[in-house]
Design an enzyme around this catalytic site. Structure first.
Site, short mmCIF file in Angstrom:
data_model
loop_
_atom_site.label_atom_id
_atom_site.label_comp_id
_atom_site.label_asym_id
_atom_site.label_seq_id
_atom_site.Cartn_x
_atom_site.Cartn_y
_atom_site.Cartn_z
N LYS A 243 0.82 -1.21 0.00
CA LYS A 243 0.00 0.00 0.00
C LYS A 243 0.85 1.25 0.00
CE LYS A 243 -4.46 -1.57 1.58
NZ LYS A 243 -5.58 -1.39 2.54
N LYS B 102 -5.30 -10.29 -6.95
CA LYS B 102 -6.64 -10.51 -6.40
C LYS B 102 -7.62 -9.47 -6.92
CE LYS B 102 -8.67 -10.36 -1.78
NZ LYS B 102 -8.43 -10.29 -0.34
N LYS C 127 -11.82 -4.19 -4.69
CA LYS C 127 -12.89 -3.20 -4.67
C LYS C 127 -12.45 -1.89 -5.27
CE LYS C 127 -13.51 -3.14 -0.11
NZ LYS C 127 -12.83 -4.31 0.43
#
Ligand code: TRP
Length: 336
Positions: free
Chosen positions: A118, A200, A203
């Protein structure tokens, strides 16, 4: 009101309201939660405190929190059986988070792979919350004395650190926290991006890699039709065929069919036919989910009532743990 039955084990899990949930969240989490909800004492949280580790548009965060809650309900999670709530409605999460910060080492947080990923992705906003994210997650889990935490494989490291923090605290004082275990869904439910089948489904992917639970039928079918596949043509689950494997997983998850059954069904047919079939089963399932979702989302009073009740049940257990912790670390409390 209490949310515990001494004979049942306790489960806690959460999803960030940082966008619209995807079929990955549904197949990997929500649908399983609905299956296990009567077997365990469950706490299902929408982790809005975690969401602000990445900058959010306030109106969108508010809306996404409600939408996520309505999707929990639409997926069949029963608010009479489980505590479903927003993390920010139970202040004990932030309160225990601070105490646990003081039992977590800089070095161990520096090794978290999600933090590294991140920070690379949001290089302009590597804030302290992003760094201590796993500690807040540990607080989420430990507050409820959870035995099991259903998560995807990418969260295993966070469960490990929650265990380490709990053991450290217990060893410093005395038994305070239950040591939680990860509870992995069976293989096959990890849904990958349609445009990059090695990462993956997310969202927060703005592109066509994710099928969102609120996508229209046409969008679902179009995204799946364009999914990245290899240059072969045989519908077969095999190493290196990541795109096809992912579509087979999606099809298997929605239909309950095995890989062998799917291979037979599409024998002699090409990727085009297969993709259309995957698109259709996904679109059918989502349209049923969306019908329920729309009813829940339209009834704000009911949603608020569910949230209020969920926060009350969660607070009852959370505050019990927090009081213990405050006492053990030596915070003075006034005798009432
Ligand atoms: N970190 C989790 C994720 O990104 C979300 C989360 C926050 C969570 N707190 C949790 C998951 C507690 C399980 C338990 O998926």
């Amino acid at each position: 009101m209490e949310n515990t039955n001494a004979e049942k084990k306790t489960i806690l899990s959460g999803i960030q309201p940082s966008g619209t949930l995807t079929i990955g969240n549904y197949l990997g989490a929500l649908r399983n939660w609905a299956k296990i909800q009567y077997e365990y004492n469950c706490y299902f949280c929408v982790v809005d405190l975690h969401a602000i580790t990445v900058r959010q548009v306030p109106a969108e965060l508010r809306q996404n929190s409600l939408k996520t809650m309505a999707l929990y309900l639409a997926a069949g999670i029963d608010p009479r059986e489980n505590a479903i709530f927003l993390q920010s409605h139970v202040p004990a999460h932030a309160q225990l988070g601070w105490v646990l910060d003081c039992f977590t080492m800089f070095g161990e947080l520096s090794r978290m792979t999600q933090f590294k990923d991140k920070s690379a992705k949001h290089a302009d906003n590597i804030n302290a919350g992003l760094f201590t994210y796993p500690v807040l997650m540990a607080a989420d889990i430990l507050l409820y004395q959870a035995d099991l935490v259903p998560v995807g494989a990418d969260q295993k490291q966070h469960i490990e650190i929650a265990r380490d923090i709990a053991i450290r605290f217990n060893n410093t004082y005395s038994d305070t926290f239950k040591i939680p275990e990860p509870y992995m869904p069976k293989i096959g439910t990890k849904i990958m991006s349609l445009t990059d089948p090695l990462s993956k489904m997310s969202k927060s992917d703005p592109g066509d890699g994710s099928v969102f639970l609120l996508d229209s039928r046409d969008t679902v079918i179009r995204k799946i039709k364009r999914a990245v596949t290899d240059s072969g043509s045989e519908v077969r689950f095999a190493e290196g065929k990541d795109g096809i494997n992912n579509l087979m997983n999606i099809y298997a998850a929605f239909t309950g069919k095995t890989y062998g059954e799917i291979e037979r069904e599409f024998e002699g047919k090409g990727y085009g036919d297969f993709k259309l079939a995957v698109g259709e089963v996904a679109a059918d399932a989502l349209s049923a989910l969306q019908d329920k979702y729309n009813v829940f989302l339209a009834d704000k009073a009911q949603l608020d009532a569910v949230l209020t009740d969920g926060a009350e049940r969660a607070s009852y257990t959370a505050n019990k743990t927090l009081r213990k912790v405050y006492r053990k670390v030596g915070f003075y409390s006034v005798n009432k």
